[in-house]
Write an enzyme that holds these catalytic residues in place. Structure first.
Site, short mmCIF file in Angstrom:
data_model
loop_
_atom_site.label_atom_id
_atom_site.label_comp_id
_atom_site.label_asym_id
_atom_site.label_seq_id
_atom_site.Cartn_x
_atom_site.Cartn_y
_atom_site.Cartn_z
N ASN A 9 0.31 1.94 -7.58
CA ASN A 9 -0.56 2.94 -6.96
C ASN A 9 -0.08 4.30 -7.45
OD1 ASN A 9 -2.00 4.68 -5.38
ND2 ASN A 9 -1.12 4.03 -3.43
N LYS A 11 -1.42 7.09 -6.99
CA LYS A 11 -1.76 8.18 -6.07
C LYS A 11 -2.33 9.36 -6.88
CE LYS A 11 1.61 6.34 -2.86
NZ LYS A 11 2.57 6.53 -1.79
N HIS A 94 -5.07 2.76 2.88
CA HIS A 94 -3.68 3.17 2.62
C HIS A 94 -3.23 4.11 3.74
CE1 HIS A 94 -0.21 5.07 0.81
NE2 HIS A 94 -0.12 4.01 0.03
N GLU A 96 -1.76 6.81 3.72
CA GLU A 96 -2.07 8.22 3.47
C GLU A 96 -3.54 8.52 3.79
OE1 GLU A 96 -0.42 8.23 -0.48
OE2 GLU A 96 1.55 7.86 0.44
N GLU A 166 2.73 -2.20 4.26
CA GLU A 166 3.48 -1.03 3.84
C GLU A 166 3.97 -0.27 5.08
OE1 GLU A 166 2.36 0.40 -0.35
OE2 GLU A 166 0.85 1.24 0.96
N GLY A 172 7.58 6.30 0.01
CA GLY A 172 8.01 7.56 -0.60
C GLY A 172 9.29 8.13 -0.03
N SER A 211 8.83 2.08 -1.30
CA SER A 211 10.05 2.35 -2.07
C SER A 211 10.56 1.13 -2.85
CB SER A 211 11.15 2.91 -1.17
OG SER A 211 10.73 4.14 -0.60
#
Ligand code: 13P
Length: 248
Positions: A9, A11, A94, A96, A166, A172, A211
């Site tokens: 991904n 992003k 996701h 985010e 996730e 991150g 991560s």
């Protein structure tokens, strides 16, 4: 036997030059005999991926899609537009998108249903926040996120999806869930689906994201219910991503 899937991904990172070089590197350096690979790119780079990955067997797609097929939705992209440029997969929900763009369980379920209808594989992302984990409600949170999708599409249609667990606190942050922590949640997800449809549950691909690095991939992917990874930061580094794929 479920095949391991490693998905990148990207992003909102990179530029045409750097992402083209990454795509070429993926194509040349990943041994695909043991692993399936998918890349989720910013929309504008999908034509580049379509060209780079032609005939390679590497799948790719967008990081989001709108629910409507067309219309006055400035700034949005439809599933048919993604398909026109070769997308076979799409990320849905996701964390985010959920936190920064206010996507709720109902919208995520709707997007999942529409992707399936369009013949695009939705990679449905779920996971708990740190606060939720610390209050001991991880299973409830994940169950609610999946249940919303099941209520919309039915358990048997999960066969046309990929689930990505996730944990938000691992995205991150450099803090990977331990292999045991991740395995426990993956097993919980599979058992929840198994109560509704055992065949779908045993064939369901459940990815771990948060991560993931070359150094942690082998242990994670060695867990019985972890079928690969959804990789953010490390997917922008050719050697790391190739390393993750060869950990399979
Ligand atoms: P990182 O690998 O950078 O933690 O990101 C995970 C992720 O959000 C993939 O979708």
């Amino acid at each position: 036997m479920r095949r391991i899937l490693v998905a990148a991904n990207w992003k909102m990172n990179g530029d045409l030059e750097s992402l083209t070089a990454l795509a070429q590197g993926f194509k040349q350096q990943i041994d695909r005999s043991k692993v399936d690979v998918a890349v989720f790119a910013p929309f504008v780079y999908l034509p580049m991926l379509q060209q780079q990955f032609a005939g390679s067997g590497i799948a790719f797609g967008g990081q989001n899609a709108h629910t409507q097929p067309k219309g006055a939705f400035t700034g949005e992209i439809s599933l048919s537009m993604l398909k026109e440029f070769g997308s076979t997969h799409v990320l849905v929900g996701h964390s985010e998108r959920r936190t920064l763009f206010a996507e709720d369980d109902a919208l995520v379920a709707e997007k999942t249903a529409l992707a399936i209808e369009a013949g695009v594989v939705p990679v449905v992302c779920i996971g708990e926040t740190l606060e939720e984990r610390e209050s001991g409600v991880t299973e409830q949170v994940v169950a609610k996120q999946i249940q919303a999708v099941i209520d919309r599409i039915g358990a048997s249609a999960l066969a046309k999806t990929v689930i990505a667990y996730e944990p938000v606190w691992a995205i991150g942050t450099g803090k990977t869930a331990s292999a045991d922590q991740a395995q426990a949640v993956h097993a919980f997800i599979r058992s929840m689906v198994a109560k509704l449809d055992a065949d779908v549950a045993s064939a369901l691909t459940i990815l771990y994201g948060g991560s993931v690095k070359a150094a942690s991939a082998a242990e994670l992917f060695g867990q019985p219910d972890i079928d690969g990874g959804l990789v953010g930061g490390a997917s922008l580094d050719l050697q790391e991503f190739v390393g993750i794929c060869s950990a399979v």
